[in-house]
Design a protein around this motif. Sequence first.
Motif, mmCIF file in Angstrom:
data_model
loop_
_atom_site.group_PDB
_atom_site.id
_atom_site.type_symbol
_atom_site.label_atom_id
_atom_site.label_comp_id
_atom_site.label_asym_id
_atom_site.label_seq_id
_atom_site.Cartn_x
_atom_site.Cartn_y
_atom_site.Cartn_z
ATOM 1 N N ARG A 1 17.483 4.459 9.035
ATOM 2 C CA ARG A 1 17.356 4.240 10.480
ATOM 3 C C ARG A 1 18.650 4.481 11.255
ATOM 4 N NH1 ARG A 1 18.349 -0.445 13.592
ATOM 5 N NH2 ARG A 1 19.634 -2.017 12.575
ATOM 6 N N THR A 2 19.792 4.472 10.588
ATOM 7 C CA THR A 2 21.080 4.600 11.268
ATOM 8 C C THR A 2 21.128 5.837 12.163
ATOM 9 O OG1 THR A 2 22.175 3.531 9.397
ATOM 10 C CG2 THR A 2 23.578 4.726 10.949
ATOM 11 N N GLY A 3 21.396 5.608 13.442
ATOM 12 C CA GLY A 3 21.525 6.701 14.398
ATOM 13 C C GLY A 3 20.229 7.359 14.830
ATOM 14 N N ARG A 4 19.107 6.879 14.349
ATOM 15 C CA ARG A 4 17.812 7.501 14.651
ATOM 16 C C ARG A 4 17.400 7.231 16.096
ATOM 17 N NH1 ARG A 4 13.771 5.126 10.876
ATOM 18 N NH2 ARG A 4 14.441 6.709 9.362
ATOM 19 N N ASP A 5 16.979 8.280 16.808
ATOM 20 C CA ASP A 5 16.479 8.124 18.178
ATOM 21 C C ASP A 5 15.101 7.468 18.159
ATOM 22 O OD1 ASP A 5 18.407 9.011 19.977
ATOM 23 O OD2 ASP A 5 17.909 11.112 19.660
ATOM 24 N N TRP A 6 14.762 6.842 19.278
ATOM 25 C CA TRP A 6 13.490 6.112 19.369
ATOM 26 C C TRP A 6 12.288 7.012 19.158
ATOM 27 C CZ3 TRP A 6 9.637 7.282 22.807
ATOM 28 C CH2 TRP A 6 9.969 8.135 23.874
ATOM 29 N N ASN A 7 12.340 8.238 19.721
ATOM 30 C CA ASN A 7 11.185 9.122 19.628
ATOM 31 C C ASN A 7 10.970 9.640 18.205
ATOM 32 O OD1 ASN A 7 13.646 10.491 20.443
ATOM 33 N ND2 ASN A 7 12.465 12.375 20.500
ATOM 34 N N LEU A 8 12.036 9.678 17.409
ATOM 35 C CA LEU A 8 11.890 10.057 16.005
ATOM 36 C C LEU A 8 11.228 8.926 15.224
ATOM 37 C CD1 LEU A 8 15.281 11.888 15.340
ATOM 38 C CD2 LEU A 8 13.063 12.853 16.002
ATOM 39 N N ALA A 9 11.529 7.684 15.619
ATOM 40 C CA ALA A 9 10.849 6.541 15.011
ATOM 41 C C ALA A 9 9.368 6.544 15.404
ATOM 42 C CB ALA A 9 11.515 5.235 15.444
ATOM 43 N N ALA B 1 0.815 -1.215 0.000
ATOM 44 C CA ALA B 1 0.000 0.000 0.000
ATOM 45 C C ALA B 1 0.850 1.267 0.000
ATOM 46 C CB ALA B 1 -0.931 -0.005 1.215
ATOM 47 N N GLY B 2 2.172 1.106 -0.112
ATOM 48 C CA GLY B 2 3.072 2.262 -0.147
ATOM 49 C C GLY B 2 3.402 2.836 1.211
ATOM 50 N N ILE B 3 3.224 2.046 2.257
ATOM 51 C CA ILE B 3 3.506 2.483 3.627
ATOM 52 C C ILE B 3 4.775 1.792 4.132
ATOM 53 C CG2 ILE B 3 2.622 2.535 6.003
ATOM 54 C CD1 ILE B 3 -0.219 2.204 4.701
ATOM 55 N N GLN B 4 5.675 2.552 4.764
ATOM 56 C CA GLN B 4 6.849 1.957 5.388
ATOM 57 C C GLN B 4 6.346 1.065 6.533
ATOM 58 O OE1 GLN B 4 10.222 2.126 4.689
ATOM 59 N NE2 GLN B 4 10.343 0.570 6.280
ATOM 60 N N PRO B 5 6.563 -0.254 6.464
ATOM 61 C CA PRO B 5 5.952 -1.144 7.466
ATOM 62 C C PRO B 5 6.412 -0.905 8.908
ATOM 63 C CG PRO B 5 6.627 -2.382 5.533
ATOM 64 C CD PRO B 5 7.230 -1.017 5.397
ATOM 65 N N ILE B 6 7.726 -0.740 9.115
ATOM 66 C CA ILE B 6 8.250 -0.641 10.476
ATOM 67 C C ILE B 6 9.137 0.594 10.635
ATOM 68 C CG2 ILE B 6 9.601 -1.775 12.289
ATOM 69 C CD1 ILE B 6 8.999 -4.439 10.894
ATOM 70 N N ALA B 7 8.869 1.376 11.661
ATOM 71 C CA ALA B 7 9.750 2.485 12.041
ATOM 72 C C ALA B 7 10.729 1.953 13.068
ATOM 73 C CB ALA B 7 8.932 3.632 12.635
ATOM 74 N N MET B 8 12.011 2.081 12.776
ATOM 75 C CA MET B 8 13.037 1.538 13.673
ATOM 76 C C MET B 8 14.173 2.530 13.822
ATOM 77 S SD MET B 8 13.840 -1.160 15.492
ATOM 78 C CE MET B 8 15.310 -1.814 16.325
ATOM 79 N N GLY B 9 14.640 2.691 15.040
ATOM 80 C CA GLY B 9 15.803 3.524 15.281
ATOM 81 C C GLY B 9 17.071 2.731 15.038
ATOM 82 N N GLY B 10 18.199 3.423 15.098
ATOM 83 C CA GLY B 10 19.457 2.757 14.787
ATOM 84 C C GLY B 10 20.452 2.790 15.915
#
Length: 415
Positions: A240-248, A175-184
């Motif tokens: 996702r590299t270096g991404r904080d949890w709250n940004l995910a 459906a064009g949606i990023q399935p999982i938001a993950m931090g790095g």
Amino acid sequence: MKFRAIMGALCAAGLMCGVSAVQAAESIEVLHWWTSGGESKAVGVLKDDMTKQGYTWKDFAVAGGAGAAAMTALKTQVISGNAPSAAQIKGPLIQDWASQGVLVPIDSVAGDWKKNLPPEIDKIMHADGHYVAAPFSVHRVNWLYINKAALDKAGGKVPTTWPEFFAVADKMKAAGIQPIAMGGQPWQDLTLWEDVVLSQGADFYKKALVDLDEKTLTSEKMVGVFDTVRKIQGYFDAGRTGRDWNLATAMVINGKAGMQFMGDWAKGEFTNAGKKSGTDYICAVVPNTDKAYTFNVDSFVFFQQKGQKAATPGQLALAKTIMSPQFQEQFSLYKGSIPVRLGVPMDKFDDCAKKSYADEQVAIKAGGYVPSLAHGMAQPDAAAGAISDVVTKFMNSQEDSKTAVQALAKAAKTK
């Protein structure tokens, strides 16, 4: 005589008398790592409560690394002889600091704590038979957050098993949606990994991550854990590299991603953004973990001030305030957690929190109430760090699962 008259006038005015004089003079320096929106709002409740009692709050907030940066700052402060009044510490680290003889007991304000805390948590607050820490709240780690609009658009249903989860992820992707938001960050890698370990059963989790049983760590079931993690990785985005949890979390809040594996501190971010559970998002239990509960408990420990062996009035007031039913309620409402104190009314909490509390009571009685490895509750730093390195290496390389399992068993022996 003039001095007595002045003091009498101040006392009559309620400005300075007895304990109040001590309170007005005492500054409370507090080291913590609550810096995101929901977290800052939650700790602000404690600051306001202490200020109303006449104390001066000195905020020592250190962001980053799920508390790693804060612990580095704390060590520096203690070594230099400038220990804060209180610091956010949890799990085995509480006993580590107590063994160094730098903490003060707070038994005088902990009279009813034992009967009002889950047994697994109460024992963590002790060292040498004394209370040395005050717990704030309980976070459940094994949550899966889902953007409801994304789920509806994909035509999926809330997954309760891994096959169902992957089916939903595939539908979101189509459906064009990023399935999982993950931090790095390593702790986020470890959070996901321990979720998958827990999905193999609470007994398996305890043998593997609490007992560090070598047979369990090298089992085919553990190989399967790494295989599942590898498959989940296929639904991450490249940034996702270096991404904080709250940004995910923000990706899920804003509909840029469909799901996130994260403890219920993430719910504080949804609340802070004006989102409602059931309407805007769904908090579901990680697939195959509905009978289990990984807990993460934040606490404050209290340090000796300038060589004093006893807690100061401010430290005792802080500990007492933390465990008061009123504070427990308001703090958790902002933080996304549930009160660690048993029996606090849940009528003001949302459906996610009510489910968390109900599941907690079931898990405590059924033996499925287990400490989170990723969040400093299950093992000392050395072993937890070594295991984290194994998981992060696996998730950032093409290493096969069987090789990772052998490395895991070796890491578990780290002292």
